[in-house]
Design a protein around this motif. Structure first.
Motif, PDB file in Angstrom:
ATOM      1  N   ARG B  99       0.763  -0.976  -0.069  1.00  0.00           N
ATOM      2  CA  ARG B  99      -0.017  -0.172   0.027  1.00  0.00           C
ATOM      3  C   ARG B  99       0.803   1.339   0.204  1.00  0.00           C
ATOM      4  NH1 ARG B  99      -3.044  -0.129   4.972  1.00  0.00           N
ATOM      5  NH2 ARG B  99      -3.580   1.993   4.186  1.00  0.00           N
ATOM      6  N   PRO B 100       0.493   2.212  -0.879  1.00  0.00           N
ATOM      7  CA  PRO B 100       1.595   3.196  -1.009  1.00  0.00           C
ATOM      8  C   PRO B 100       1.589   4.123   0.269  1.00  0.00           C
ATOM      9  CG  PRO B 100      -0.425   3.669  -2.234  1.00  0.00           C
ATOM     10  CD  PRO B 100      -0.455   2.183  -1.758  1.00  0.00           C
ATOM     11  N   ASP B 101       0.437   4.284   1.127  1.00  0.00           N
ATOM     12  CA  ASP B 101       0.606   5.057   2.135  1.00  0.00           C
ATOM     13  C   ASP B 101       0.563   4.327   3.661  1.00  0.00           C
ATOM     14  OD1 ASP B 101       0.990   7.440   1.765  1.00  0.00           O
ATOM     15  OD2 ASP B 101      -1.248   8.069   1.530  1.00  0.00           O
ATOM     16  N   GLY B 102       0.881   3.030   3.436  1.00  0.00           N
ATOM     17  CA  GLY B 102       0.915   2.033   4.398  1.00  0.00           C
ATOM     18  C   GLY B 102       1.987   2.150   5.518  1.00  0.00           C
ATOM     19  N   ILE B 103       1.988   1.579   6.542  1.00  0.00           N
ATOM     20  CA  ILE B 103       2.833   1.789   7.721  1.00  0.00           C
ATOM     21  C   ILE B 103       4.387   1.026   7.349  1.00  0.00           C
ATOM     22  CG2 ILE B 103       2.493  -0.498   9.091  1.00  0.00           C
ATOM     23  CD1 ILE B 103       2.226   2.833  10.640  1.00  0.00           C
ATOM     24  N   LEU B 104       4.141  -0.227   6.340  1.00  0.00           N
ATOM     25  CA  LEU B 104       5.523  -0.944   6.062  1.00  0.00           C
ATOM     26  C   LEU B 104       6.312  -0.005   5.120  1.00  0.00           C
ATOM     27  CD1 LEU B 104       6.484  -3.851   5.733  1.00  0.00           C
ATOM     28  CD2 LEU B 104       5.412  -3.598   3.267  1.00  0.00           C
TER      29      LEU B 104
END
Lengths: 270, 295
Positions: B99-104
């Motif tokens: 995901r582009p804004d993910g926490i990862l």
């Protein structure tokens, strides 16, 4: 078709997990191993918290490791000094160039990005005569290393502030303020600067992190900052210096991780 | 009064108003702390101890001590740049599929930012602690029967230093290369699939040609990064000077041969020339690469 797509997604997510697991293991192994090293008891047997409790106790640090205290304090002072000089130097100049002297944009950009092609070790060689003068005129203080650090952080700070300036319409803002009777000082301080909050913040954080991690210039000019102190203590008491190293990496990580949220919060609000 | 028009033309179209005064502090500062040091290095490389012009310093660069260090620096930088770029590119692609804004993504980019830019001495110490006598990784390697015969390997330029350099090259690759892989549109893959292409077709005919300039550019950037690095090497290597930055540093502390006081400046000049050439190629490739991005 949708079945194919789902299987593609599954394969892709499996690929992502495997790659991340492998690379993150490579990244974390030395960090974990050095954390374990700081917890080792005398002679490598058993585990204890002594190193970290010593590190938390500022009084004990000051007494047992005066180098560390000195280095830590000068690094903090250097970080503050560098950020202030960098902001005073860059923000007004870049705003001014944008408003009144657009012909100089390329020159300023070139000068700001030039340090990327001049390795720090080369800068040290060239700065030797300059620092002979600085030490003669201003006294031989560790703090004056900040002058060189401003040069080191220029490319990173320039990029942050440039991104910030691109996002706002400086010209209209300043013309509006000027037509309402504001002087240039008011325009800078009360109109441009508040609009550049995020950019200024990220430029400052990057500079702080860079200054706290700087070793080359300080060590070659024989000045004690945090990294040099860490190196010196590493010769006699490896555990403390590894612990300090881990703590400084941890601090830099928290700063960068926090900053990644600040940046997007702004994008969403626009 | 009559002298007014002349300075106007001399300044190439700038109005000689108070406006220029606003940028004087910036230019004064960068002149003193950036331009003059650069000039000092360039000019000093061609002066002897008494300030007379000489080519002895530059000739000194061809002595075996320096050419060996230069060769080792180049090999170390090239190997870690290529290996770091390959691994970092795969990592960047893996992160970009999330995901582009993910926490990862935030976690990985922040971690990489720290490891790539703020490591230095701390990284060197982390490796020394891990692979030292009682280090966890030494113990683990020992239990699986792969313990290195001697702990010196960590301090050798073509073994331990390469590993430690890789440890900050891979993160830098992620930071530099992530924007490029994020520029790959999912529609391109779908278009390839619609036209009957396989995953192999997509990678060999679409994605690889688009990413190639960015990849080469990033590799060059990694090369200069490793080539300029000093802190990590200085913390790990305490004897001899196997790399160019260490050679330059040694001219600071050791007694230099008479008449060769400026040999350090000649070495620094050689370093600047190499970095400048690589960066010039990088700038040229980057210009071509950016044509494909952000469309």
């Amino acid at each position: 078709m949708s079945g194919e797509r789902a299987s593609f997604r599954r394969r892709q997510s499996l690929f992502r997990r495997v790659v991340l697991a492998v690379v993150l293991t490579f990244f974390t192994l030395p960090l974990l191993a050095s954390l374990e090293f700081t917890l080792q008891g005398p002679g490598g047997t058993g585990h204890q918290l002594t190193t970290w409790t010593t590190l938390m106790d500022f009084g004990a640090i000051a007494k047992e490791y005066p180098d560390l205290k000195e280095g830590f304090l000068s690094s903090i002072l250097l970080a503050i000094f560098t950020v202030i000089v960098m902001l005073i130097l860059l923000v007004p100049t870049m705003t001014w160039v944008r408003l009144r002297l657009p012909g100089l944009t390329r020159t300023v950009e070139f000068l700001c990005l030039l340090p990327l092609t001049v390795p720090a070790i080369v800068l040290v060689v060239g700065l030797t005569p300059i620092y002979a003068w600085v030490n003669y005129l201003l006294g031989a203080l560790t703090l004056w290393l900040g002058f060189a650090y401003v040069i080191l952080v220029l490319p990173y700070a320039y990029r942050s502030i440039d991104t910030g300036l691109r996002a706002i319409d400086v010209k209209t803002l300043s013309e509006a303020a000027r037509s309402l009777g504001a002087g240039w000082g008011t325009v800078m301080w009360r109109v441009v600067l508040p609009n550049l909050r995020t950019a200024v913040l990220s430029a400052s954080f990057l500079s702080v992190a860079l200054v706290l991690g700087e070793y080359t210039i300080a060590s070659l000019f024989a000045r004690k900052n945090l990294q040099v102190a860490m190196y010196l203590i590493g010769k006699s008491d490896a555990k403390i210096s590894v612990a300090v190293g881990l703590a400084s990496l941890g601090f830099a990580f928290v700063v960068l991780f926090g900053m990644s949220f600040v940046g997007t919060a702004r994008k969403e609000s626009r | 009064m009559s002298t007014h028009p002349t300075p106007r033309r001399a300044l190439g179209g700038f109005r000689p108003s108070g406006a220029l005064a606003g940028v004087i502090p910036f230019f004064a500062y960068t002149t003193v702390f950036l331009l003059i040091p650069t000039v000092v290095v360039v000019v000093g490389a061609f002066l002897d101890g008494a300030g007379r012009p000489t080519t002895a310093n530059v000739a000194g660069l061809f002595e075996p001590a320096f050419t060996k260090a230069l060769w080792q620096s180049i090999v170390l930088s090239a190997v870690t740049a290529v290996a770091g770029a390959a691994i970092g590119a795969v990592l960047a692609y893996a992160v970009s599929t999330g995901r582009p804004d993910g926490i990862l993504k935030r976690f990985v980019t922040s971690l990489c930012g720290v490891l790539a830019q703020f490591g230095g001495v701390a990284l060197a110490f982390a490796f020394m602690a891990s692979f030292g006598g009682t280090g966890l990784l030494t113990v683990w390697l020992g239990t699986i029967g792969m313990a290195p015969s001697s702990p010196i390997w960590l301090y050798e330029w073509n073994k331990g230093l390469m590993l430690v350099y890789l440890y900050f090259q891979i993160p830098l690759m992620l930071i530099v290369f992530l924007p490029a892989v994020e520029g790959l549109r999912p529609q391109w893959r779908e278009a390839t699939a619609t036209l009957g292409g396989t995953t192999w077709t997509y990678w060999s005919r679409v994605a690889a040609p688009i990413l190639f300039p960015s990849f080469v550019g990033a590799t060059l950037l990694l090369f200069t990064n490793a080539f300029s690095a000093y802190a990590t090497a200085a913390a790990l290597v305490s004897q001899a000077s196997p790399l160019v930055p260490l050679q330059i540093a040694s001219t600071f502390s050791s007694e230099v041969l008479l008449g060769r006081e400026n040999i350090g400046k000649a070495m620094a000049l050689a370093m600047v020339v190499i970095v400048a050439i690589v960066m010039a190629i990088y700038a040229w490739i980057d210009k071509r690469a950016s044509r494909w991005m952000q469309r």
